[in-house]
Design an enzyme around this catalytic site. Structure first.
Site, PDB file in Angstrom:
ATOM      1  CB  SER A 162      -0.929  -0.256   0.777  1.00 51.82           C
ATOM      2  OG  SER A 162      -1.901   1.587   1.445  1.00 51.82           O
TER       3      SER A 162
ATOM      4  CE  LYS B 289     -11.348  -1.749  -1.747  1.00 49.26           C
ATOM      5  NZ  LYS B 289     -10.422  -1.544  -3.390  1.00 49.26           N
TER       6      LYS B 289
ATOM      7  CG  ASP C 283     -12.371   1.897  -5.207  1.00 46.38           C
ATOM      8  OD1 ASP C 283     -11.278   2.229  -4.955  1.00 46.38           O
ATOM      9  OD2 ASP C 283     -12.141   1.028  -4.818  1.00 46.38           O
TER      10      ASP C 283
ATOM     11  N   GLY D 130      -2.732   1.314 -11.657  1.00 47.94           N
ATOM     12  CA  GLY D 130      -4.060   2.238 -10.909  1.00 47.94           C
ATOM     13  C   GLY D 130      -3.445   3.352  -9.482  1.00 47.94           C
TER      14      GLY D 130
END
Ligand code: NAP
Length: 239
Positions: free
Chosen positions: A14, A60, A96, A222
């Site tokens: 991350s 999520k 997102d 991304g």
């Protein structure tokens, strides 16, 4: 001091903490919290005095029943990547989807937006991508290892490789950098109409992106989406 963070099972990949700290927010910190499960989520929020947090793999979707409320977009998507703590209540959001949509629109000219797209994976990120594609009028199918379990899903066999493909699986992500969700046979035939948007940002060039670029495809990672979804989370938290 306000406390924020990211929860997920493994967070070695991350960049969220670095992005947050680079902003220099006053009196606000951001930590990485690896969790083996979501048992004890609320106790963690209370004991650590958490003001808001992001959510990543594999929570999520699993987090939804643990929240007090979710906004309309997150409810429709069925996935939450940002939670605000409002007077002890946990409120779920999805940044997102708008982050993917904005970065896709910045990457491709309107005339380049394809009519159809393939989304690899059926998890939280895949559902956010599907929501964004729907807003843009792009038809999509999910590609799954278990297509029989999902509506609108096909298997990995015999996929058309001449449209937009979005990798919303973790395959190829650090440390699994020699894997790809979609082996493109080498030497590949030229595929100038193929566009590959890999949601992975670590490494910055995944094997999927390298293979696709070698076939003449347009590729994107991304990182821009990560930045955008983070900025949208900071707005939600009032930073
Ligand atoms: P997730 O909920 O765990 O879903 C991942 C999906 O990938 C699963 O539903 C599964 O679909 C497929 N999958 C998982 N393991 C696989 C394997 N070994 N082989 C083939 N398929 C596999 O994860 P997520 O939260 O959606 O995240 C997915 C990826 O997107 C991650 O790499 C994450 O870092 C990235 N992401 C990036 C951003 C960004 O801002 N750039 C934002 C969100 C997510 P099937 O079981 O149907 O095959």
């Amino acid at each position: 001091m306000k406390k924020y963070g990211l929860i997920g099972r493994k967070l070695g990949h991350s960049l969220s903490q670095e992005l947050f700290e680079a902003q220099g927010f006053k009196d606000a910190s951001y930590g990485l919290y690896e969790m083996e499960s979501l048992d004890g989520l609320r106790q963690w929020v209370e004991q650590e005095h958490i003001n808001g947090f992001n959510v990543t793999i594999p929570y999520k979707q699993k987090i939804l029943p643990l929240l007090d409320a979710v906004d309309d977009t997150a409810a429709e998507i069925g996935a939450v990547n940002c939670v605000s703590v409002e007077g002890g209540r946990l409120v779920g959001h999805n940044t997102d989807a708008p982050a993917f949509q904005q970065t896709l629109e910045e990457w491709l000219l309107v005339s380049e937006l394809p009519h159809t797209a393939l989304i690899l994976g059926t998890g939280g990120a895949a559902r956010a991508v599907a929501y964004a594609l729907k807003q843009l009028g792009v038809k999509y199918r999910y590609v799954s290892r278990y297509p029989e379990l999902h509506k609108d899903a096909v298997s990995y066999d015999g996929l058309p490789l001449d449209e937009l493909i979005i990798n919303a699986t973790p395959i190829g992500m650090y440390p699994d950098i020699d894997s790809t969700p979609l082996p493109l046979s080498a030497p590949c035939s030229p595929r100038p109409s193929l566009m590959v948007y890999d949601l992975i940002y670590n490494p910055s060039q995944t094997l999927l992106m390298r293979d696709a670029a070698a076939c003449g495809a347009k590729v994107k990672n991304g990182l821009d989406m990560l930045r955008k979804q983070a900025e949208m989370s900071w707005d939600i938290w009032g930073l």
